[in-house]
Design an enzyme around this catalytic site. Structure first.
Site, PDB file in Angstrom:
ATOM      1  N   ILE A 155       1.670  -1.272  -0.174  1.00 56.25           N
ATOM      2  CA  ILE A 155      -0.257  -0.177  -0.148  1.00 56.25           C
ATOM      3  C   ILE A 155       1.148   0.768   0.208  1.00 56.25           C
ATOM      4  O   ILE A 155       0.706   1.891  -0.819  1.00 56.25           O
ATOM      5  CB  ILE A 155      -0.655   0.338   1.065  1.00 56.25           C
ATOM      6  CG1 ILE A 155      -1.863  -0.759   1.212  1.00 56.25           C
ATOM      7  CG2 ILE A 155      -1.474   1.527   1.338  1.00 56.25           C
ATOM      8  CD1 ILE A 155      -2.738  -1.100   2.808  1.00 56.25           C
ATOM      9  N   ASP A 174      10.662   1.030   7.573  1.00 59.15           N
ATOM     10  CA  ASP A 174      10.282  -0.156   7.809  1.00 59.15           C
ATOM     11  C   ASP A 174      11.930  -1.819   7.614  1.00 59.15           C
ATOM     12  O   ASP A 174      12.366  -2.262   6.965  1.00 59.15           O
ATOM     13  CB  ASP A 174       9.678  -0.425   6.548  1.00 59.15           C
ATOM     14  CG  ASP A 174       9.437  -2.162   6.160  1.00 59.15           C
ATOM     15  OD1 ASP A 174       9.158  -2.719   6.922  1.00 59.15           O
ATOM     16  OD2 ASP A 174       8.146  -2.471   5.668  1.00 59.15           O
ATOM     17  N   ALA A 234      -4.563   1.961   9.087  1.00 62.26           N
ATOM     18  CA  ALA A 234      -4.145   0.730   9.215  1.00 62.26           C
ATOM     19  C   ALA A 234      -4.838  -0.453   9.822  1.00 62.26           C
ATOM     20  O   ALA A 234      -6.489  -0.478   9.936  1.00 62.26           O
ATOM     21  CB  ALA A 234      -2.422   0.143   9.038  1.00 62.26           C
ATOM     22  N   ARG A 235      -4.361  -0.014  11.285  1.00 68.10           N
ATOM     23  CA  ARG A 235      -5.379  -0.376  12.145  1.00 68.10           C
ATOM     24  C   ARG A 235      -5.521   0.512  13.535  1.00 68.10           C
ATOM     25  O   ARG A 235      -3.937   0.991  13.730  1.00 68.10           O
ATOM     26  CB  ARG A 235      -4.780  -1.585  13.015  1.00 68.10           C
ATOM     27  CG  ARG A 235      -4.803  -3.406  12.201  1.00 68.10           C
ATOM     28  CD  ARG A 235      -6.466  -2.841  12.050  1.00 68.10           C
ATOM     29  NE  ARG A 235      -6.797  -4.540  11.023  1.00 68.10           N
ATOM     30  CZ  ARG A 235      -7.078  -4.862   9.798  1.00 68.10           C
ATOM     31  NH1 ARG A 235      -7.381  -3.210   9.238  1.00 68.10           N
ATOM     32  NH2 ARG A 235      -7.099  -5.857   9.161  1.00 68.10           N
ATOM     33  N   ASP A 259      -8.759   6.708   9.818  1.00 62.37           N
ATOM     34  CA  ASP A 259     -10.330   5.301   8.952  1.00 62.37           C
ATOM     35  C   ASP A 259     -10.175   4.284  10.141  1.00 62.37           C
ATOM     36  O   ASP A 259     -11.493   3.599   9.659  1.00 62.37           O
ATOM     37  CB  ASP A 259      -9.452   4.770   7.367  1.00 62.37           C
ATOM     38  CG  ASP A 259     -10.616   3.947   7.067  1.00 62.37           C
ATOM     39  OD1 ASP A 259     -11.960   4.752   6.640  1.00 62.37           O
ATOM     40  OD2 ASP A 259     -10.674   2.987   6.277  1.00 62.37           O
ATOM     41  N   GLU A 264     -13.941  -0.591  17.384  1.00 61.97           N
ATOM     42  CA  GLU A 264     -15.009   0.091  16.090  1.00 61.97           C
ATOM     43  C   GLU A 264     -16.116  -0.761  16.323  1.00 61.97           C
ATOM     44  O   GLU A 264     -16.350  -1.885  16.051  1.00 61.97           O
ATOM     45  CB  GLU A 264     -13.993  -0.564  15.369  1.00 61.97           C
ATOM     46  CG  GLU A 264     -12.777   0.798  14.711  1.00 61.97           C
ATOM     47  CD  GLU A 264     -12.298  -0.064  13.387  1.00 61.97           C
ATOM     48  OE1 GLU A 264     -12.774  -1.069  13.093  1.00 61.97           O
ATOM     49  OE2 GLU A 264     -11.251   0.621  12.953  1.00 61.97           O
ATOM     50  N   HIS A 283     -13.705   2.700   8.465  1.00 57.39           N
ATOM     51  CA  HIS A 283     -13.149   1.928   8.340  1.00 57.39           C
ATOM     52  C   HIS A 283     -13.422   1.461   6.865  1.00 57.39           C
ATOM     53  O   HIS A 283     -13.738  -0.052   6.757  1.00 57.39           O
ATOM     54  CB  HIS A 283     -13.286   0.879   9.844  1.00 57.39           C
ATOM     55  CG  HIS A 283     -11.788  -0.815   9.231  1.00 57.39           C
ATOM     56  ND1 HIS A 283     -11.406  -1.429  10.266  1.00 57.39           N
ATOM     57  CD2 HIS A 283     -11.523  -0.520   8.201  1.00 57.39           C
ATOM     58  CE1 HIS A 283     -10.556  -1.947   9.606  1.00 57.39           C
ATOM     59  NE2 HIS A 283     -10.327  -2.189   8.766  1.00 57.39           N
TER      60      HIS A 283
END
Length: 328
Positions: A155, A174, A234-235, A259, A264, A283
């Protein structure tokens, strides 16, 4: 005996794409809407295969599965499944890592652009009868700023490609990144501290694990530029929401595009929803009509692959191969 395939839970109006794939293979699909561990055990204990969305498939659930061969999850994330326990139990875990790459990268860019250009602020003001370009001041020029990625997977790579002509410096942290891929994308790999300190826009793309939970918290917000923006597609639990609220209220950072959330659906009274420098969505970054159909069909195909004697195309726990060989 016809294999029993159970969908633990789903938010779609029906399961037509899944049924099309599974029934074409001669199998049947059983619907459930499990919310608790006990409900998951009752629905899935004798299942040969499981499709999962949000219901938590804990070690307690997995230990009760009598003959399950595969768990296939909608989308990329595997945080609803105890993957190590499934692996120990000789169960394939599969996902769909490529079903919404374009949508999520587009959505993150949309959040970024809306924040950078003050779109939500202008929209709210105009609806209230105010015609005034200064209501969103100060806006900074995008060109020349630094876009930072926390994780440089598929992504983030697409985002970098799409933003290549905007005149941005692009950096990423990363430890697992392919150096050649980053270099070809014009992306500089940096330390975590440098990413936090130098990003004007920080876009979060790490999966949720024990190591990544709350990896962005008070210390990181204190180290960010006061003009910085954070994006999270992402989360939710990767970002400490209490710390984020403090940082936004205290001016440690300038704004957030979110998002995903720690819980949630997010409550209507959550303080994030009252802040003018926050843009939110439910989300849904993964969603388009095309991506939804692709994800649902591929999730079902993972099940069919295993029940017909093959590995799933999108195997998420390759270590299970050794377990299965030992059991053979």
């Amino acid at each position: 005996m016809n294999p029993k395939i159970v969908v633990t839970d789903f938010e779609f109006p029906d399961l037509a794409p899944e049924r099309a794939v599974i029934e074409a293979a001669g199998f049947q699909l059983i619907e459930a809407q499990c919310k608790t561990e006990a409900e998951a055990i009752a629905a899935c204990a004798d299942a040969d295969a499981i499709i999962n969305q949000y219901c938590q498939l804990t070690a307690g659930v997995i230990d009760k599965l009598e003959r399950c061969q595969v768990i296939s999850r909608y989308g990329i994330g595997l945080n609803t499944i105890d993957v190590p326990r499934a692996t120990e139990s000789g169960i394939y875990v599969a996902n769909v890592p490529d079903g919404s790459l374009e949508e999520v990268s587009d959505h993150a860019i949309a959040l970024m652009m809306a924040l950078k250009r003050g779109i939500a602020t202008y929209d709210r003001a105009l609806r209230a009868g105010t015609w005034d370009y200064t209501v969103a001041k100060p806006l900074s020029r995008l060109r020349g700023q630094t876009l930072g990625f926390l994780s440089f997977g598929q992504i983030a790579q697409r985002m970098a490609h799409k933003m290549a002509n905007f005149g941005l410096r692009i950096i990423a942290h990363d430890p697992y990144a392919d150096v050649a891929v980053a270099k070809s994308a014009g992306v500089e790999l940096v330390t975590y501290d440098k990413l936090i300190a130098e990003s004007d826009i920080l876009s979060v793309h790490v999966p949720l694990t024990d190591e990544t939970r709350h990896m962005i918290s008070d210390a990181q917000f204190a180290a960010m530029k006061p003009t910085a923006l954070i994006l999270n597609t992402a989360r939710g639990p990767v970002v400490d929401e209490d710390a984020l609220v403090r940082a936004l209220k205290d001016g440690q950072i300038a704004g957030a595009g979110l998002d995903v959330f720690e819980a949630e659906p997010i409550g209507a009274d959550h303080p994030l929803l009252s802040l003018p420098n926050v843009i939110t969505s439910p989300h849904c970054a993964w969603y388009s009509e095309g991506s939804e159909f692709e994800i649902r069909s591929k999730t079902a195909q993972n099940i069919v692959d295993v029940l017909q004697g093959r590995e799933p195309t999108y195997l998420a726990n390759p270590a299970v191969r050794d377990i299965l060989r030992a059991k053979a």
